[in-house]
Design an enzyme around this catalytic site. Structure first.
Site, PDB file in Angstrom:
ATOM      1  CG  ASN A  59     -12.978  14.540  19.619  1.00  0.00           C
ATOM      2  OD1 ASN A  59     -11.953  13.876  19.139  1.00  0.00           O
ATOM      3  ND2 ASN A  59     -13.144  15.883  18.930  1.00  0.00           N
TER       4      ASN A  59
ATOM      5  CE  LYS B 266      -2.274   1.696   3.508  1.00  0.00           C
ATOM      6  NZ  LYS B 266      -3.280   1.778   4.398  1.00  0.00           N
TER       7      LYS B 266
ATOM      8  CG  ASP C 242      -0.493   5.617  12.666  1.00  0.00           C
ATOM      9  OD1 ASP C 242       0.032   6.624  13.332  1.00  0.00           O
ATOM     10  OD2 ASP C 242      -1.230   5.578  11.780  1.00  0.00           O
TER      11      ASP C 242
ATOM     12  N   GLY D 216      -3.476  -1.889  18.100  1.00  0.00           N
ATOM     13  CA  GLY D 216      -3.486  -2.026  16.649  1.00  0.00           C
ATOM     14  C   GLY D 216      -2.699  -1.000  15.814  1.00  0.00           C
TER      15      GLY D 216
ATOM     16  CG  MET E 189      -8.202   1.013  17.181  1.00  0.00           C
ATOM     17  SD  MET E 189      -7.329  -0.712  17.305  1.00  0.00           S
ATOM     18  CE  MET E 189      -7.033  -0.917  15.264  1.00  0.00           C
TER      19      MET E 189
ATOM     20  CD  GLN F 127      -9.275   5.742   9.780  1.00  0.00           C
ATOM     21  OE1 GLN F 127      -9.587   4.712   9.918  1.00  0.00           O
ATOM     22  NE2 GLN F 127      -8.505   6.505   8.854  1.00  0.00           N
TER      23      GLN F 127
HETATM   24  P1  NAD Z   1      -8.406  12.782  12.031  1.00  0.00           P
HETATM   25  O1  NAD Z   1      -7.054  14.090  11.782  1.00  0.00           O
HETATM   26  O2  NAD Z   1      -9.404  12.737  11.333  1.00  0.00           O
HETATM   27  O3  NAD Z   1      -8.908  13.063  13.634  1.00  0.00           O
HETATM   28  C1  NAD Z   1      -7.887  12.987  14.649  1.00  0.00           C
HETATM   29  C2  NAD Z   1      -8.665  12.853  16.209  1.00  0.00           C
HETATM   30  O4  NAD Z   1      -7.787  12.845  17.124  1.00  0.00           O
HETATM   31  C3  NAD Z   1      -9.431  13.781  16.532  1.00  0.00           C
HETATM   32  O5  NAD Z   1     -10.613  13.254  17.133  1.00  0.00           O
HETATM   33  C4  NAD Z   1      -8.727  14.767  17.487  1.00  0.00           C
HETATM   34  O6  NAD Z   1      -9.523  15.423  18.333  1.00  0.00           O
HETATM   35  C5  NAD Z   1      -7.807  13.781  17.912  1.00  0.00           C
HETATM   36  N1  NAD Z   1      -6.588  14.343  18.708  1.00  0.00           N
HETATM   37  C6  NAD Z   1      -5.465  14.955  18.017  1.00  0.00           C
HETATM   38  N2  NAD Z   1      -4.718  15.479  18.848  1.00  0.00           N
HETATM   39  C7  NAD Z   1      -4.992  15.019  19.988  1.00  0.00           C
HETATM   40  C8  NAD Z   1      -4.655  15.213  21.295  1.00  0.00           C
HETATM   41  N3  NAD Z   1      -3.362  15.645  21.647  1.00  0.00           N
HETATM   42  N4  NAD Z   1      -5.362  14.863  22.279  1.00  0.00           N
HETATM   43  C9  NAD Z   1      -6.596  14.119  22.188  1.00  0.00           C
HETATM   44  N5  NAD Z   1      -7.025  14.209  21.008  1.00  0.00           N
HETATM   45  C10 NAD Z   1      -6.391  14.707  20.035  1.00  0.00           C
HETATM   46  O7  NAD Z   1      -7.454  11.240  12.030  1.00  0.00           O
HETATM   47  P2  NAD Z   1      -8.452   9.953  11.923  1.00  0.00           P
HETATM   48  O8  NAD Z   1      -7.987   9.712  10.414  1.00  0.00           O
HETATM   49  O9  NAD Z   1      -9.627   9.662  12.430  1.00  0.00           O
HETATM   50  O10 NAD Z   1      -7.043   9.070  12.513  1.00  0.00           O
HETATM   51  C11 NAD Z   1      -6.849   8.901  13.694  1.00  0.00           C
HETATM   52  C12 NAD Z   1      -5.437   8.132  14.240  1.00  0.00           C
HETATM   53  O11 NAD Z   1      -5.628   6.858  13.781  1.00  0.00           O
HETATM   54  C13 NAD Z   1      -4.321   8.888  13.476  1.00  0.00           C
HETATM   55  O12 NAD Z   1      -3.401   8.905  14.286  1.00  0.00           O
HETATM   56  C14 NAD Z   1      -3.942   7.736  12.404  1.00  0.00           C
HETATM   57  O13 NAD Z   1      -2.640   8.194  12.152  1.00  0.00           O
HETATM   58  C15 NAD Z   1      -4.366   6.543  13.018  1.00  0.00           C
HETATM   59  N6  NAD Z   1      -4.558   5.598  12.130  1.00  0.00           N
HETATM   60  C16 NAD Z   1      -4.210   4.381  12.494  1.00  0.00           C
HETATM   61  C17 NAD Z   1      -4.384   3.223  11.770  1.00  0.00           C
HETATM   62  C18 NAD Z   1      -3.898   1.987  12.043  1.00  0.00           C
HETATM   63  O14 NAD Z   1      -3.991   0.881  11.367  1.00  0.00           O
HETATM   64  N7  NAD Z   1      -3.835   1.570  13.215  1.00  0.00           N
HETATM   65  C19 NAD Z   1      -4.962   3.394  10.392  1.00  0.00           C
HETATM   66  C20 NAD Z   1      -5.379   4.773  10.078  1.00  0.00           C
HETATM   67  C21 NAD Z   1      -5.355   5.862  10.937  1.00  0.00           C
END
Ligand code: NAD
Length: 321
Positions: free
Chosen positions: A159, A67, A222, A292, A219, A138
């Site tokens: 949140n 990917k 990463d 995860g 989750m 997500q």
């Molecule tokens: P997004 O940018 O749409 O949302 C980010 C979220 O994190 C929001 O709810 C925001 O309020 C919160 N946030 C950011 N900084 C914060 C802090 N200091 N304290 C509290 N809350 C905070 O991101 P998304 O697309 O929803 O992705 C969320 C996370 O998941 C990202 O870190 C992304 O890299 C990760 N992710 C992981 C996987 C996996 O396989 N594990 C896959 C996709 C995304």
């Protein structure tokens, strides 16, 4: 070569198919018939973008590929999503490109499926209250997928910007689940299952906030430096992950390992629980944590499923390549 465009994925892929694909590949990883290759992730010095790729090979399913994509923070202004990804599958016998598949929706579905698989195998059967920490892109996918795994009767959520919880509220109500925005203390005190899905670099969920018997699916972490839960929580819980090497380098457990609170040997691959070669939850009072981290093989597994579905429905574009 087959192409399955991003716009076709929503009508093809189901949460159930994503669950099966992810559960199957976690099992193959633990059985050592599938292997992820080292992850590349670089700031490219253009458009503030982070670009990289995740790749691997599942010998049992013959899924070989990668990917590729990343994060382009300026995309929202252009009307496209900041996270962009494309999945490439190769013929394991010849190396020829077999398929190109849009990876944006699949990433959300496979990430939510990973949390759901952890809940299916590790959460208490009598779990009733689902807690969600985070309300970004997500979060709603997580809510939909995890809600299917137990007979939940309520969703509580937190949140950083509470007004952004309205999207999650709408999804919960669509699922027939009462929804309440709560403090982190109340979320921990009430939840049987907690999903954290934020991009935080500071611990959000603290040790004293979690009650006995809770299952946490962490989750969001990463990348090196990100974290969602206090490191000392790991010392009091049974620990599970998708892939140990990734968990201790870029996942949530990088922190308790670095702090000397746990060792690599304290972490079990979820696939081993699926395969029955390791025990999962051992009692109703135990706290279980699933880290995860997101592995390339998850992407290949769901992409392969989508290609099969697209071929069966006559939707895949066949290109002489
Ligand atoms: P997004 O940018 O749409 O949302 C980010 C979220 O994190 C929001 O709810 C925001 O309020 C919160 N946030 C950011 N900084 C914060 C802090 N200091 N304290 C509290 N809350 C905070 O991101 P998304 O697309 O929803 O992705 C969320 C996370 O998941 C990202 O870190 C992304 O890299 C990760 N992710 C992981 C996987 C996996 O396989 N594990 C896959 C996709 C995304």
């Amino acid at each position: 070569m087959l192409i399955v465009p991003e716009k076709e994925i929503a009508a093809l892929m189901t949460r159930a198919a994503a669950f099966d694909a992810v559960e199957g590949v976690f099992a193959s990883m633990a059985a050592k018939t599938a292997c992820n290759f080292p992850v590349i992730r670089e700031a490219i010095g253009h458009a503030d973008a982070l670009y990289g790729f995740k790749s691997g090979f599942d010998k049992a399913a013959l899924n070989l590929g990668l990917k590729s994509g990343g994060y382009w923070p300026g995309n929202a202004e252009k009307g496209i999503t900041n996270h962009q990804s494309t999945i490439f599958l190769f013929d394991a016998d010849t190396g020829k490109c077999r398929a190109i598949v849009g990876g944006n929706l699949l990433t959300a579905l496979r990430t939510a499926a990973a949390a759901a698989v952890s809940v299916a195998h590790l959460a208490r059967q009598d779990s009733k209250v689902l807690g969600i920490v985070g309300a970004g892109h997500q979060a709603a996918f997580q809510l939909r997928a995890v809600a299917e795994q137990r007979d939940f009767n309520r969703v509580v959520a937190w949140n950083r910007s509470p007004e952004k919880l309205n999207g999650l509220r709408a999804v919960a109500e669509e699922l027939g689940l009462p929804f309440q925005a709560v403090s982190l203390d109340d979320l921990g005190a009430q939840s049987d299952v907690i999903v954290t899905i934020t991009s935080s670099f500071d611990a959000i969920v603290q040790d004293g906030q979690i009650r006995a018997g809770t299952h946490l699916a962490c989750m969001g972490t990463d990348t090196k430096g990100k974290r969602e839960i206090a490191a000392n929580l790991a010392g009091k819980a049974r620990l599970f992950t998708d892939e140990i090497a990734q968990s201790i380098s870029i996942g949530e457990f990088q922190h308790p390992v670095a702090d000397g609170l746990i060792q690599q040997g304290d972490i079990t691959e979820l696939g081993a629980v699926i395969n029955g070669t390791a025990t999962g939850r051992s009692g109703d009072e135990e706290i279980t944590i699933f880290d995860g981290t997101g592995v390339g093989l998850q992407d290949l597994a769901v992409a392969s499923t989508v290609v099969d579905l697209a071929v069966a429905k006559g939707i895949a574009l066949d290109v002489d390549f």
